[in-house]
Scaffold this motif. Structure first.
Motif, PDB file in Angstrom:
ATOM      1  N   ASN A 196      26.024  41.178  38.896  1.00 32.59           N
ATOM      2  CA  ASN A 196      27.048  41.322  37.858  1.00 32.59           C
ATOM      3  C   ASN A 196      28.129  40.260  38.087  1.00 32.59           C
ATOM      4  OD1 ASN A 196      28.548  42.295  40.020  1.00 32.59           O
ATOM      5  ND2 ASN A 196      28.127  44.438  39.521  1.00 32.59           N
ATOM      6  N   VAL A 205      44.275  40.865  44.183  1.00 31.67           N
ATOM      7  CA  VAL A 205      43.915  40.565  42.794  1.00 31.67           C
ATOM      8  C   VAL A 205      42.817  39.508  42.765  1.00 31.67           C
ATOM      9  CG1 VAL A 205      44.741  39.647  40.603  1.00 31.67           C
ATOM     10  CG2 VAL A 205      46.226  41.117  41.977  1.00 31.67           C
ATOM     11  N   PRO A 211      35.811  41.040  45.372  1.00 30.45           N
ATOM     12  CA  PRO A 211      36.974  41.574  46.071  1.00 30.45           C
ATOM     13  C   PRO A 211      37.610  40.495  46.940  1.00 30.45           C
ATOM     14  CG  PRO A 211      34.938  42.498  46.970  1.00 30.45           C
ATOM     15  CD  PRO A 211      34.552  41.686  45.778  1.00 30.45           C
ATOM     16  N   THR A 212      38.915  40.605  47.153  1.00 25.78           N
ATOM     17  CA  THR A 212      39.632  39.549  47.874  1.00 25.78           C
ATOM     18  C   THR A 212      39.451  39.647  49.382  1.00 25.78           C
ATOM     19  OG1 THR A 212      41.607  40.916  47.840  1.00 25.78           O
ATOM     20  CG2 THR A 212      41.350  39.315  46.067  1.00 25.78           C
ATOM     21  N   LEU A 252      36.480  42.914  35.980  1.00 26.97           N
ATOM     22  CA  LEU A 252      35.728  44.171  36.009  1.00 26.97           C
ATOM     23  C   LEU A 252      35.854  44.886  37.352  1.00 26.97           C
ATOM     24  CD1 LEU A 252      32.517  43.156  34.050  1.00 26.97           C
ATOM     25  CD2 LEU A 252      34.460  44.491  33.227  1.00 26.97           C
ATOM     26  N   LEU A 253      36.322  44.189  38.391  1.00 20.70           N
ATOM     27  CA  LEU A 253      36.504  44.870  39.671  1.00 20.70           C
ATOM     28  C   LEU A 253      37.784  45.692  39.663  1.00 20.70           C
ATOM     29  CD1 LEU A 253      35.466  45.235  42.647  1.00 20.70           C
ATOM     30  CD2 LEU A 253      37.166  43.520  43.248  1.00 20.70           C
ATOM     31  N   SER A 254      38.895  45.057  39.321  1.00 24.38           N
ATOM     32  CA  SER A 254      40.173  45.759  39.472  1.00 24.38           C
ATOM     33  C   SER A 254      40.705  46.326  38.169  1.00 24.38           C
ATOM     34  CB  SER A 254      41.206  44.813  40.079  1.00 24.38           C
ATOM     35  OG  SER A 254      41.577  43.830  39.144  1.00 24.38           O
ATOM     36  N   GLY A 255      40.102  45.964  37.048  1.00 32.97           N
ATOM     37  CA  GLY A 255      40.552  46.527  35.782  1.00 32.97           C
ATOM     38  C   GLY A 255      41.718  45.790  35.152  1.00 32.97           C
ATOM     39  N   LEU A 256      42.081  44.622  35.664  1.00 38.75           N
ATOM     40  CA  LEU A 256      43.150  43.855  35.037  1.00 38.75           C
ATOM     41  C   LEU A 256      42.614  43.135  33.800  1.00 38.75           C
ATOM     42  CD1 LEU A 256      44.951  42.252  38.117  1.00 38.75           C
ATOM     43  CD2 LEU A 256      45.517  44.341  36.879  1.00 38.75           C
ATOM     44  N   ILE A 294      30.714  40.456  39.705  1.00 36.92           N
ATOM     45  CA  ILE A 294      31.273  40.554  41.057  1.00 36.92           C
ATOM     46  C   ILE A 294      30.406  39.776  42.038  1.00 36.92           C
ATOM     47  CG2 ILE A 294      31.817  42.172  42.921  1.00 36.92           C
ATOM     48  CD1 ILE A 294      32.266  44.241  40.526  1.00 36.92           C
TER      49      ILE A 294
END
Lengths: 289, 269
Positions: A208, A30, A253-254, A136-140, A210
């Motif tokens: 962006n 996450v 990303p993690t 915006l990466l994972s949609g949470l 990210i």
């Protein structure tokens, strides 16, 4: 529905709800998310009397417009822009009263990229893992704003600040990012490391939430092969096979499998959030604290 | 063991095997629980454990030594059982790679105790290890544009279960109805690093119908395909990519900083 709400009149190119993010869940894949220019979001909250953890709106380049259903205090910080209430110019960087039903229009950024709109009571969408941030990466978190959407507001907890204008750093004409080298600088040639910390890059239009992507001299690897995925931190400068450094921002990303050449000082990341495409970027090597 | 400084407040601890990384991760969690390490994030990965949000990384770096790595990860905690139908469209291919029958693939897979080595790619996606190395399989040459949620898949040394619909390059051997990620649930993630997992076969073996449209080649320039979805730079382990030849730089899709194409984030239905 309660009248403590904001109707979205003009969503803008990319407007999201952001707070301080959801750190502490990287081991589950996450991302931390949260406002990219955190000091600007914090200032906007302070100006309207919100606690630091209240959620604000983060606009991108062309602002947004919202209509509160009840009278609220708002403040716009971050990228300077024209701000109007029902067409009448009001202050940027200061508390502003917006009557119930009036339209607050946050205009296009005059300089910089992201403006932050705090509303008294804060945007009170349902939190996910303790945060209201859109990732915006994972949609949470909540979806990005769309025209006609309605956002609930929280309860007002304090009076707005008694200031006419708050000093804010100007968006950078040149972005100077202090970096500490490593952990994978040994994956690059000495020439590449020298290039990285001495030449000038430019902010790419493909940047962006990210990552801040760059254009400029490519960085050659000293070794081939693959790096097994490993955990990455905010501010990590990852170098994908095209050889152009990417600075990881809040929705990064993690884990990642491209070598991280250096890490940008956290204090320099808010400026990175405000650097428009084409802005010159210099990476300056500093000693680890 | 190597301890690499990362910025001003993180350390990357590198060990020589996945087992060591899992063992180190368990040991670091234990120390955090007992209060001897103050750290915000402990992120295990294939050969490393990242410690982020440290107040005194220099001191911890000097304290950590190879003696801190237990020889094997602890076999503690409950086993999460995932009911699985071994009906994936790649079951026959995996059987051929393993040199066994499809039924035998299911028997071997369901007879293995897995452990979540690490998570990544998407919230709730665990990289599970446990199969012996001779069962490693390559990713598919061409990733699928859409892998259904609940797909049980293999790639390299890993087994994974796709928590959401997404592009995918792993070999699909089965499917489960178990919800891997639900942020309204506590905990949201069914699988977290260190969790022990068993797959329990249900129903019959054998591949289900395959939609030929889902198997088209991936055009890296299309924004709806793996690697060009505007996500961060990727890596070869990611389950939405194929082999390493597909490690194109992300951002080649020409997205503006606004991401104004209005597409929803990937990783959701």
């Amino acid at each position: 529905m309660t009248d403590r709400a904001l109707a979205v009149v003009r969503a803008g190119a990319l407007t999201t709800v952001q707070d301080q993010g959801r750190p502490g869940h990287a081991h589950l894949g996450v991302p931390r998310s949260g406002a990219l220019d955190a000091p600007a979001a914090a200032l906007a909250n302070r100006l309207v009397g919100n606690p630091a953890e209240a959620a604000v709106l983060e606009t991108t380049l062309n602002g947004c417009a919202v209509r509160p259903r009840s009278t609220v205090t708002v403040a716009v910080a971050g990228a300077p822009c024209r701000v109007t209430v029902d067409g009448r110019p009001v202050a940027w960087g200061a508390p502003v009263r917006v009557p119930a039903g009036a339209v607050l229009d946050v205009g296009a950024a005059v300089r910089g990229v992201r403006s932050y709109v705090a509303v008294s009571g804060g945007v009170a969408v349902e939190p996910v893992l303790g945060s209201r941030s859109t990732d915006l990466l994972s949609g949470l978190g909540p979806p990005q704003l769309t025209d006609g959407a309605v956002l609930p507001l929280g309860r007002v907890v304090g009076p707005h600040a008694r200031v006419h204008v708050a000093p804010q750093p100007a968006p950078p004409a040149e972005l100077v990012l202090r970096v500490t080298l490593g952990p994978r600088d040994d994956w690059f040639t000495r020439e590449a490391v020298r290039t990285f910390i001495s030449r000038t890059y430019r902010v790419s239009a493909a940047s962006n939430r990210i990552g801040l992507r760059t254009e400029g001299p490519t960085l050659e690897r000293a070794r081939s092969g693959e790096l097994p995925s490993e955990g990455v931190v905010l501010g990590a400068v990852q170098v994908p096979p095209d050889g152009r450094p990417v600075v990881f921002l809040a929705d990064h990303p993690t884990t990642g499998g491209y070598p991280v050449l250096a890490v940008v000082r956290a204090a320099d990341l808010p400026a990175a959030a405000q650097a428009v495409p084409g802005t010159p970027v210099r990476f300056v090597a500093v000693r680890r604290r | 063991m190597r301890v690499l400084p990362v910025g001003d407040s993180a350390l990357l601890v590198e060990v020589s095997s996945g087992d060591e990384a899992q063992a180190l991760h368990a040991e670091l969690l234990r120390r955090r629980a007992e209060g001897s390490i103050a750290v915000r994030e402990i992120v295990p990965a294939a050969r490393t454990v990242l410690l982020d949000g440290l107040t005194d990384p220099v001191r911890l770096a000097s304290e950590l030594t190879s003696a801190d790595v237990p020889t094997a990860p602890p076999r503690a905690g409950e086993v999460v059982e995932l009911p699985v139908r071994y009906d994936g469209p790649d079951l026959a291919d995996v059987a051929a790679l393993w040199g066994v029958t499809e039924r035998e693939v299911a028997r071997i897979h369901a007879g293995t105790e897995f452990r979540v080595a690490f998570c990544g790619f998407a919230p709730g996606f665990g990289y599970l290890t446990g199969l012996p190395p001779h069962y490693d399989v390559p990713r598919r040459a061409t990733p699928r544009t859409s892998v259904p949620a609940g797909s049980v898949a293999l790639a390299g040394p890993y087994t994974g279960v796709y928590p959401h619909v997404s592009p995918g390059g792993w070999q699909l051997i089965g499917s489960t109805d178990t919800v891997l990620w639900d942020h309204a649930r506590v905990p949201a993630a069914l699988l977290s690093p260190g969790t022990r997992v068993r797959f329990v076969p249900v129903g019959t073996y054998g591949p289900g119908p395959v939609d030929a449209n889902d198997r088209g080649p991936v055009d890296a320039d299309r924004p709806d395909k793996a690697g060009t979805d505007g996500r961060g730079p990727m890596d070869a382990d990611r389950p939405d990519t194929a082999g390493t030849d597909r490690r194109g730089p992300v951002g080649a899709d020409g997205r503006s900083p606004v991401g104004a194409d209005g597409r929803g984030p990937v990783g959701r239905t």
